[in-house]
Design a protein around this motif. Structure first.
Motif, PDB file in Angstrom:
ATOM      1  N   ASP A  52     -11.497  39.831  40.542  1.00  0.00           N
ATOM      2  CA  ASP A  52     -10.719  39.275  39.442  1.00  0.00           C
ATOM      3  C   ASP A  52      -9.773  38.208  39.968  1.00  0.00           C
ATOM      4  O   ASP A  52      -9.514  37.211  39.291  1.00  0.00           O
ATOM      5  N   CYS A  53      -9.281  38.402  41.173  1.00  0.00           N
ATOM      6  CA  CYS A  53      -8.393  37.433  41.806  1.00  0.00           C
ATOM      7  C   CYS A  53      -9.097  36.084  41.945  1.00  0.00           C
ATOM      8  O   CYS A  53      -8.527  35.039  41.653  1.00  0.00           O
ATOM      9  N   LYS A  68     -15.248  35.150  28.519  1.00  0.00           N
ATOM     10  CA  LYS A  68     -15.645  36.457  29.065  1.00  0.00           C
ATOM     11  C   LYS A  68     -17.154  36.624  29.155  1.00  0.00           C
ATOM     12  O   LYS A  68     -17.647  37.325  30.027  1.00  0.00           O
ATOM     13  N   PHE A  69     -17.903  35.987  28.268  1.00  0.00           N
ATOM     14  CA  PHE A  69     -19.361  36.113  28.283  1.00  0.00           C
ATOM     15  C   PHE A  69     -20.016  35.077  29.192  1.00  0.00           C
ATOM     16  O   PHE A  69     -20.848  35.413  30.026  1.00  0.00           O
ATOM     17  N   LYS A  70     -19.625  33.812  29.055  1.00  0.00           N
ATOM     18  CA  LYS A  70     -20.279  32.735  29.805  1.00  0.00           C
ATOM     19  C   LYS A  70     -19.713  32.557  31.210  1.00  0.00           C
ATOM     20  O   LYS A  70     -20.419  32.149  32.112  1.00  0.00           O
ATOM     21  N   SER A 105      -3.386  33.574  47.162  1.00  0.00           N
ATOM     22  CA  SER A 105      -2.057  34.020  46.757  1.00  0.00           C
ATOM     23  C   SER A 105      -2.082  35.397  46.096  1.00  0.00           C
ATOM     24  O   SER A 105      -1.223  36.221  46.347  1.00  0.00           O
ATOM     25  N   CYS A 106      -3.057  35.675  45.243  1.00  0.00           N
ATOM     26  CA  CYS A 106      -3.046  36.998  44.579  1.00  0.00           C
ATOM     27  C   CYS A 106      -3.566  38.088  45.511  1.00  0.00           C
ATOM     28  O   CYS A 106      -3.215  39.237  45.345  1.00  0.00           O
ATOM     29  N   GLU A 107      -4.384  37.744  46.514  1.00  0.00           N
ATOM     30  CA  GLU A 107      -4.820  38.768  47.468  1.00  0.00           C
ATOM     31  C   GLU A 107      -3.664  39.204  48.355  1.00  0.00           C
ATOM     32  O   GLU A 107      -3.603  40.343  48.780  1.00  0.00           O
ATOM     33  N   GLU A 108      -2.747  38.291  48.622  1.00  0.00           N
ATOM     34  CA  GLU A 108      -1.587  38.629  49.453  1.00  0.00           C
ATOM     35  C   GLU A 108      -0.698  39.651  48.773  1.00  0.00           C
ATOM     36  O   GLU A 108      -0.027  40.421  49.428  1.00  0.00           O
ATOM     37  N   THR A 109      -0.700  39.665  47.445  1.00  0.00           N
ATOM     38  CA  THR A 109       0.173  40.582  46.710  1.00  0.00           C
ATOM     39  C   THR A 109      -0.497  41.926  46.436  1.00  0.00           C
ATOM     40  O   THR A 109       0.153  42.838  45.958  1.00  0.00           O
TER      41      THR A 109
END
Length: 110
Positions: A52-53, A68-70, A105-109
């Motif tokens: 998701d990140c 969300k579909f494509k 950046s979001c993996e770091e959090t």
């Protein structure tokens, strides 16, 4: 016309083309889909995210259209050949560059 109207399902025929980055057995297959529009052009999308990140950082956080579909919208093309070329270019210049970074950046959090 706003983005939502442009990407409304009634603008598509339902036909689509699967495009991939396959070069040889050493590279994993990454696939996108080019959805055919009523006018014959195709909108190229990617939805094969590792996390998701990754989805957030490549599309949502940058303000790019995501469905969300494509999946995430890459570009509009006019031919099958152009779809393959543009997808390979996007994989090489955007996706691989992102995936080969040390940390996002979001993996770091997490």
């Amino acid at each position: 016309m706003n983005k939502q109207m442009y990407f409304d399902s009634e603008n598509y025929t339902g036909n689509h083309l699967h495009v991939g980055n396959w070069k040889d057995e050493l590279n994993p297959l990454i696939e996108g889909i080019a959805w055919v529009r009523q006018d014959g052009s195709m909108d190229l999308f990617f939805d094969d995210f590792k996390s998701d990140c990754e989805r957030q950082e490549l599309f949502v956080n940058k303000g790019y259209y995501y469905d969300k579909f494509k999946g995430g919208y890459i570009c509009t093309v006019n031919t099958d050949e152009e779809a393959y070329v543009m997808f390979q270019k996007w994989v090489d210049e955007v996706l691989y560059l992102y995936r080969n970074k040390d940390k996002t950046s979001c993996e770091e959090t997490e």
